[in-house]
Scaffold this motif. Sequence first.
Motif, PDB file in Angstrom:
ATOM      1  N   LEU A  82       0.811  -1.215   0.000  1.00 32.28           N
ATOM      2  CA  LEU A  82       0.000   0.000   0.000  1.00 32.28           C
ATOM      3  C   LEU A  82       0.844   1.264   0.000  1.00 32.28           C
ATOM      4  O   LEU A  82       0.298   2.373  -0.052  1.00 32.28           O
ATOM      5  CB  LEU A  82      -0.930   0.000   1.224  1.00 32.28           C
ATOM      6  CG  LEU A  82      -1.957  -1.143   1.281  1.00 32.28           C
ATOM      7  CD1 LEU A  82      -2.785  -1.049   2.545  1.00 32.28           C
ATOM      8  CD2 LEU A  82      -2.856  -1.126   0.048  1.00 32.28           C
ATOM      9  N   ARG A  83       2.173   1.125   0.033  1.00 37.63           N
ATOM     10  CA  ARG A  83       3.038   2.298   0.108  1.00 37.63           C
ATOM     11  C   ARG A  83       3.685   2.650  -1.230  1.00 37.63           C
ATOM     12  O   ARG A  83       4.297   3.715  -1.350  1.00 37.63           O
ATOM     13  CB  ARG A  83       4.146   2.081   1.147  1.00 37.63           C
ATOM     14  CG  ARG A  83       3.638   1.786   2.547  1.00 37.63           C
ATOM     15  CD  ARG A  83       4.672   2.168   3.596  1.00 37.63           C
ATOM     16  NE  ARG A  83       5.984   1.621   3.334  1.00 37.63           N
ATOM     17  CZ  ARG A  83       6.446   0.483   3.865  1.00 37.63           C
ATOM     18  NH1 ARG A  83       5.665  -0.225   4.678  1.00 37.63           N
ATOM     19  NH2 ARG A  83       7.654   0.063   3.602  1.00 37.63           N
ATOM     20  N   VAL A  84       3.586   1.752  -2.208  1.00 32.45           N
ATOM     21  CA  VAL A  84       4.215   2.005  -3.501  1.00 32.45           C
ATOM     22  C   VAL A  84       3.168   1.936  -4.607  1.00 32.45           C
ATOM     23  O   VAL A  84       2.053   1.452  -4.401  1.00 32.45           O
ATOM     24  CB  VAL A  84       5.338   0.974  -3.788  1.00 32.45           C
ATOM     25  CG1 VAL A  84       6.430   1.064  -2.733  1.00 32.45           C
ATOM     26  CG2 VAL A  84       4.779  -0.444  -3.854  1.00 32.45           C
ATOM     27  N   LYS A  85       3.536   2.423  -5.774  1.00 34.33           N
ATOM     28  CA  LYS A  85       2.637   2.357  -6.920  1.00 34.33           C
ATOM     29  C   LYS A  85       2.367   0.901  -7.294  1.00 34.33           C
ATOM     30  O   LYS A  85       3.189   0.016  -7.030  1.00 34.33           O
ATOM     31  CB  LYS A  85       3.267   3.061  -8.126  1.00 34.33           C
ATOM     32  CG  LYS A  85       3.471   4.550  -7.944  1.00 34.33           C
ATOM     33  CD  LYS A  85       4.137   5.114  -9.189  1.00 34.33           C
ATOM     34  CE  LYS A  85       4.356   6.607  -9.072  1.00 34.33           C
ATOM     35  NZ  LYS A  85       5.043   7.152 -10.273  1.00 34.33           N
ATOM     36  N   ARG A  86       1.237   0.676  -7.920  1.00 30.46           N
ATOM     37  CA  ARG A  86       0.911  -0.690  -8.336  1.00 30.46           C
ATOM     38  C   ARG A  86       1.935  -1.240  -9.311  1.00 30.46           C
ATOM     39  O   ARG A  86       2.287  -2.418  -9.268  1.00 30.46           O
ATOM     40  CB  ARG A  86      -0.478  -0.715  -8.984  1.00 30.46           C
ATOM     41  CG  ARG A  86      -1.629  -0.507  -8.009  1.00 30.46           C
ATOM     42  CD  ARG A  86      -2.950  -0.705  -8.728  1.00 30.46           C
ATOM     43  NE  ARG A  86      -4.073  -0.279  -7.920  1.00 30.46           N
ATOM     44  CZ  ARG A  86      -5.336  -0.290  -8.336  1.00 30.46           C
ATOM     45  NH1 ARG A  86      -5.606  -0.717  -9.571  1.00 30.46           N
ATOM     46  NH2 ARG A  86      -6.313   0.118  -7.555  1.00 30.46           N
ATOM     47  N   THR A  87       2.388  -0.377 -10.204  1.00 28.78           N
ATOM     48  CA  THR A  87       3.384  -0.827 -11.182  1.00 28.78           C
ATOM     49  C   THR A  87       4.693  -1.202 -10.489  1.00 28.78           C
ATOM     50  O   THR A  87       5.350  -2.172 -10.866  1.00 28.78           O
ATOM     51  CB  THR A  87       3.645   0.266 -12.224  1.00 28.78           C
ATOM     52  OG1 THR A  87       3.893   1.518 -11.545  1.00 28.78           O
ATOM     53  CG2 THR A  87       2.460   0.450 -13.143  1.00 28.78           C
TER      54      THR A  87
END
Length: 372
Positions: A82-87
Amino acid sequence: MSRQGENIYHRKDGRWEGRYIKGRKLDGSIRYGYVYRNTREETKRVLDVFKTSYQPAVPKPSSTISLTFKEWALVWLRRIELRVKRTTFSNYHYKLNKYILPIFKHKKLYEINEESIYLYIEELQNNHLSMSSIQSIFTLFKQVLSSGLSRIKCDATFLTLIKLPRRDWSRVTSLSLSEQKRLSLAASQEPAKKGLPVLIALHTGMRIGEIAALEWCDIDFEKNIIQVSKTCQRILNQKKTPAKTYIHIDGAKTKNSIRVIPMTPFLREKLKQYRQDGELARWVFTNNDGPCEPRLLTNYFHKIRKKVGLTHIHFHQLRHTFATRCLEALSDIPTVSALLGHKSTQLTLDVYSDVLMDQRLQTIEKVATYIS
């Protein structure tokens, strides 16, 4: 020769060596310490000091000590999801499963040492991965392992001592001016949906994911600019659904990738004409009411380049071609770097050093002509 129980030895180099129990490793095996002096008496005196002052601690049983790399990697992934982009998350998930876990999944965290890591780096090289790929994989591996060792209260400073082989920048290949003109003409003769992405890349240096994510609101015909702030990618679906991948629109690759690019008169007219002829859609290039994914734009590109006999080139070389034309026009490095969305001018200098060498030769020739 040593006396029984003393652990003092006369070495071949003439010195005396004393050994004492310094502690225990996480697996319970003994960790020894050593002292070296010129005489037995001095060695024994120093050794007795170490023996009496050091009380080796026996590690307390802990469930975390036996953590394997795979067990910790799964915990780590859940924590950062939940802390980084999905990519970014999809990229981490893929690299862990493809390149790291097959080697380290059964290894206990505390068992991984410098030797095993250097052997791993050598194996990656033997698999013919580029140094940039190895660097990316190792950075992820080090991030996961470092946090895992910290979790079990184990020293991870040795990771800072591991050095990767020097990364040599490979020579970038761009189209010659005549090849660019041939490709540009062929793209102009195609339906705009197929040919225009090629023209945009040649005239702006945009990445294919950035072109796929273009919306009409990103193009300002009055100010004659294109705002680049998004990227479109097909990523792995982490949920248990029939679809293995899906199209995802995300923010720009980095904060430096968010940029404004002026349009050439040629590109501006092509886009205006396409806008007038097309429907009022959100995306510049659409497919099934959504953005046209990079893979489809790549297929269009390959069909066009085959028509003009250009072999062994890929879409990203259009970006290199744009940069090369800018540098050939004697544009300054900071401007080219900003247009490309590079994180630093040094990156631009590293990647396009060969093109810049041609510039330097031209400069020397002009100077020679001027002073002769």
